[in-house]
Design an enzyme around this catalytic site. Structure first.
Site, PDB file in Angstrom:
ATOM      1  N   CYS A 101     -41.702  32.409 -40.735  1.00 33.64           N
ATOM      2  CA  CYS A 101     -40.230  32.423 -40.847  1.00 33.64           C
ATOM      3  C   CYS A 101     -39.740  32.874 -42.219  1.00 33.64           C
ATOM      4  O   CYS A 101     -38.551  33.142 -42.385  1.00 33.64           O
ATOM      5  CB  CYS A 101     -39.675  31.049 -40.504  1.00 33.64           C
ATOM      6  SG  CYS A 101     -40.002  30.629 -38.794  1.00 33.64           S
TER       7      CYS A 101
ATOM      8  N   HIS B  87     -32.440  30.740 -43.049  1.00 34.99           N
ATOM      9  CA  HIS B  87     -33.277  30.818 -41.853  1.00 34.99           C
ATOM     10  C   HIS B  87     -32.718  29.869 -40.786  1.00 34.99           C
ATOM     11  O   HIS B  87     -32.283  28.760 -41.092  1.00 34.99           O
ATOM     12  CB  HIS B  87     -34.709  30.434 -42.220  1.00 34.99           C
ATOM     13  CG  HIS B  87     -35.609  30.342 -41.035  1.00 34.99           C
ATOM     14  ND1 HIS B  87     -35.722  31.364 -40.118  1.00 34.99           N
ATOM     15  CD2 HIS B  87     -36.415  29.338 -40.609  1.00 34.99           C
ATOM     16  CE1 HIS B  87     -36.581  30.983 -39.187  1.00 34.99           C
ATOM     17  NE2 HIS B  87     -37.005  29.773 -39.448  1.00 34.99           N
TER      18      HIS B  87
ATOM     19  N   ASN C 185     -34.513  30.159 -32.906  1.00 34.61           N
ATOM     20  CA  ASN C 185     -35.296  30.601 -34.068  1.00 34.61           C
ATOM     21  C   ASN C 185     -36.077  31.862 -33.695  1.00 34.61           C
ATOM     22  O   ASN C 185     -37.025  31.792 -32.913  1.00 34.61           O
ATOM     23  CB  ASN C 185     -36.238  29.460 -34.478  1.00 34.61           C
ATOM     24  CG  ASN C 185     -37.090  29.806 -35.688  1.00 34.61           C
ATOM     25  OD1 ASN C 185     -37.092  30.955 -36.150  1.00 34.61           O
ATOM     26  ND2 ASN C 185     -37.812  28.827 -36.190  1.00 34.61           N
TER      27      ASN C 185
HETATM   28  N1  ACO Z   1     -36.385  17.464 -25.082  1.00 30.79           N
HETATM   29  C1  ACO Z   1     -36.378  16.108 -25.044  1.00 30.79           C
HETATM   30  N2  ACO Z   1     -37.161  15.352 -25.845  1.00 30.79           N
HETATM   31  C2  ACO Z   1     -37.977  16.003 -26.684  1.00 30.79           C
HETATM   32  C3  ACO Z   1     -38.029  17.407 -26.774  1.00 30.79           C
HETATM   33  C4  ACO Z   1     -37.197  18.133 -25.920  1.00 30.79           C
HETATM   34  N3  ACO Z   1     -37.154  19.483 -25.928  1.00 30.79           N
HETATM   35  N4  ACO Z   1     -38.932  17.751 -27.719  1.00 30.79           N
HETATM   36  C5  ACO Z   1     -39.434  16.607 -28.211  1.00 30.79           C
HETATM   37  N5  ACO Z   1     -38.857  15.553 -27.588  1.00 30.79           N
HETATM   38  C6  ACO Z   1     -39.091  14.125 -27.812  1.00 30.79           C
HETATM   39  C7  ACO Z   1     -40.433  13.838 -28.429  1.00 30.79           C
HETATM   40  O1  ACO Z   1     -41.441  13.785 -27.449  1.00 30.79           O
HETATM   41  C8  ACO Z   1     -40.173  12.499 -29.067  1.00 30.79           C
HETATM   42  O2  ACO Z   1     -40.267  11.507 -28.066  1.00 30.79           O
HETATM   43  P1  ACO Z   1     -40.945  10.086 -28.387  1.00 30.79           P
HETATM   44  O3  ACO Z   1     -40.095   9.484 -29.486  1.00 30.79           O
HETATM   45  O4  ACO Z   1     -40.857   9.376 -27.093  1.00 30.79           O
HETATM   46  O5  ACO Z   1     -42.327  10.390 -28.856  1.00 30.79           O
HETATM   47  C9  ACO Z   1     -38.727  12.583 -29.510  1.00 30.79           C
HETATM   48  O6  ACO Z   1     -38.142  13.640 -28.739  1.00 30.79           O
HETATM   49  C10 ACO Z   1     -38.548  12.874 -30.982  1.00 30.79           C
HETATM   50  O7  ACO Z   1     -39.402  13.964 -31.326  1.00 30.79           O
HETATM   51  P2  ACO Z   1     -39.413  14.566 -32.759  1.00 30.79           P
HETATM   52  O8  ACO Z   1     -40.452  15.637 -32.853  1.00 30.79           O
HETATM   53  O9  ACO Z   1     -39.463  13.455 -33.765  1.00 30.79           O
HETATM   54  O10 ACO Z   1     -37.942  15.224 -32.816  1.00 30.79           O
HETATM   55  P3  ACO Z   1     -37.201  15.819 -34.032  1.00 30.79           P
HETATM   56  O11 ACO Z   1     -35.903  15.161 -34.213  1.00 30.79           O
HETATM   57  O12 ACO Z   1     -38.089  15.918 -35.242  1.00 30.79           O
HETATM   58  O13 ACO Z   1     -36.878  17.294 -33.533  1.00 30.79           O
HETATM   59  C11 ACO Z   1     -37.730  19.512 -33.924  1.00 30.79           C
HETATM   60  C12 ACO Z   1     -37.943  18.167 -33.218  1.00 30.79           C
HETATM   61  C13 ACO Z   1     -36.439  20.110 -33.404  1.00 30.79           C
HETATM   62  C14 ACO Z   1     -38.912  20.409 -33.618  1.00 30.79           C
HETATM   63  C15 ACO Z   1     -37.618  19.264 -35.442  1.00 30.79           C
HETATM   64  O14 ACO Z   1     -38.668  18.449 -35.873  1.00 30.79           O
HETATM   65  C16 ACO Z   1     -37.624  20.522 -36.257  1.00 30.79           C
HETATM   66  O15 ACO Z   1     -36.688  21.282 -36.258  1.00 30.79           O
HETATM   67  N6  ACO Z   1     -38.714  20.767 -37.050  1.00 30.79           N
HETATM   68  C17 ACO Z   1     -38.766  21.906 -37.977  1.00 30.79           C
HETATM   69  C18 ACO Z   1     -38.952  23.222 -37.292  1.00 30.79           C
HETATM   70  C19 ACO Z   1     -39.093  24.314 -38.328  1.00 30.79           C
HETATM   71  O16 ACO Z   1     -38.336  24.381 -39.283  1.00 30.79           O
HETATM   72  N7  ACO Z   1     -40.121  25.127 -38.211  1.00 30.79           N
HETATM   73  C20 ACO Z   1     -40.400  26.082 -39.261  1.00 30.79           C
HETATM   74  C21 ACO Z   1     -40.138  27.429 -38.863  1.00 30.79           C
HETATM   75  S1  ACO Z   1     -41.068  27.939 -37.459  1.00 30.79           S
HETATM   76  C22 ACO Z   1     -42.213  29.139 -37.983  1.00 30.79           C
HETATM   77  O17 ACO Z   1     -42.440  29.324 -39.131  1.00 30.79           O
HETATM   78  C23 ACO Z   1     -42.922  29.922 -36.915  1.00 30.79           C
END
Ligand code: ACO
Length: 330
Positions: free
Chosen positions: A114, A254, A284
């Site tokens: 990214c 980003h 993204n």
């Molecule tokens: N729908 C419903 N529930 C979901 C989903 C979904 N699509 N995805 C995950 N959950 C659930 C999980 O299973 C978890 O359930 P549990 O508590 O029962 O275990 C709960 O939601 C919370 O999951 P988290 O992973 O803690 O959710 P979070 O608030 O962190 O959001 C996300 C996840 C959106 C991926 C976030 O962590 C994020 O944006 N991370 C950074 C992404 C990023 O910046 N990546 C870098 C660039 S990508 C690259 O370089 C290729």
């Protein structure tokens, strides 16, 4: 020494719109969860058989050439930021040049996930500043749908496909790329990677059966690093250039998660009116997010506007760029 300035922007996204409602039918998720956790409402997917990252990128570059009134044969160098190249080799940049008829250009890819676009932008700018070249094209393009597991709700809702491109040219004026901070930390690999398909684990029946040819992400760990590091370099670039919040016209960040973008803006002291977003429409697009954002909001920018570009991604890689916009769009 000359400055390297962005003098044109192009973009391309596929026609197919994958909505949150459609994803609700594919995995155990809800529109409400996706919007509240990420800000994404829909994303574009390149579904036509035989079409790849280079097709979106080529369309973006051709549009840029038309807007600037140049022929692709005038391009000296083309750099493509991507993690979803058409093939393992040759470089997708080579394929793009062939498709658009950039006969004079040499070209290569940069793989920084990214952050690929800002890595490539800064690299391309050096060839302009040293006087080596007059026209450098920097493309950010990814067909993320090619490496997403549509059974994994934690990753498949986040990403989309798209490409954006900018032209860099020399200028004697006080505009263009003024400063940059780029960082990487390979220890971040454990939290965000694709397990199979490289030399560590070449493709086999076993890797396919185990679904290892897809994005693997530990969302929360990546989130924490992204919030801290992207905010840090964005505040740092302001501090070391004596830029106050009122000096910044827009944050071009980003588009991975609305909450990460807002945290960065808060750290920079910027109000929401200065924070550009299109994550709700594209998700993204990895290498594509920053040039697509500039493509979408080009008409807002005035000559001399201070923009801060910032990114965080797989590697880990991250950084910020301060530039002064070089033109008023027509
Ligand atoms: N729908 C419903 N529930 C979901 C989903 C979904 N699509 N995805 C995950 N959950 C659930 C999980 O299973 C978890 O359930 P549990 O508590 O029962 O275990 C709960 O939601 C919370 O999951 P988290 O992973 O803690 O959710 P979070 O608030 O962190 O959001 C996300 C996840 C959106 C991926 C976030 O962590 C994020 O944006 N991370 C950074 C992404 C990023 O910046 N990546 C870098 C660039 S990508 C690259 O370089 C290729």
């Amino acid at each position: 020494m000359k400055q390297a300035a962005i003098t044109a922007v192009g973009g391309n996204v596929p026609n197919y719109v994958l909505t949150n409602q459609e994803l609700e039918k594919m995995v155990d998720t809800t529109d409400e969860w996706i919007i509240s956790r990420t800000g994404i409402k829909e994303r574009r997917i390149l579904r036509e058989p035989g079409k790849a990252t280079s097709d979106m990128a080529a369309a973006a570059v051709l549009q840029l050439c038309e807007k600037r009134g140049i022929n692709p044969s005038e391009i000296d160098l083309l750099i493509c930021a991507t993690v979803t190249g058409d093939l393992v080799f040759p470089a997708t940049a080579n394929i793009i040049c062939d498709k658009i008829g950039a006969k004079k250009a040499w070209s290569y890819d940069i793989g920084a996930a990214c952050s690929g676009f800002i890595y490539s932008l800064v690299t391309g700018a050096q060839f302009i500043k040293t006087g080596s070249y007059q026209k450098v094209v920097v493309v950010g393009a990814d067909k993320m749908s090619a490496i997403l597991d549509y059974q994994d709700r934690s990753t498949c809702v986040i990403f989309g496909d798209g490409a954006g491109a900018v032209l860099l040219e020399p200028t004697e004026e006080e505009v263009g790329i003024k400063d940059f901070i780029l960082r990487s930390d390979g220890a971040g690999m454990q939290h965000l990677h694709m397990k199979a398909g490289g030399s560590l684990m070449p493709p086999s029946h076993e890797t396919i059966d185990k679904r290892l040819h897809y994005v693997y992400q530990e969302g929360q760990a990546v989130f924490k690093h992204a919030v801290y590091n992207m905010a840090e370099v964005s505040a740092d670039i302001m501090r070391r250039n004596n830029l106050k919040a009122e000096d910044i016209a827009y944050l071009v960040s980003h588009q991975a998660n609305k909450r990460i973008i807002e945290a960065t803006a808060t750290r920079m002291g910027l109000g929401p009116e200065k924070v550009l977003m299109n994550i709700e429409r594209y998700g993204n697009t990895t290498g594509g997010t920053l040039p697509l954002l500039m493509w979408d909001y080009e008409k807002l920018f005035k000559k001399g506007d201070n923009l801060v570009l910032s990114a965080f991604g797989g590697g880990f890689t991250w950084g910020s760029v301060w530039l002064k916009w070089a033109y008023n769009s027509k």
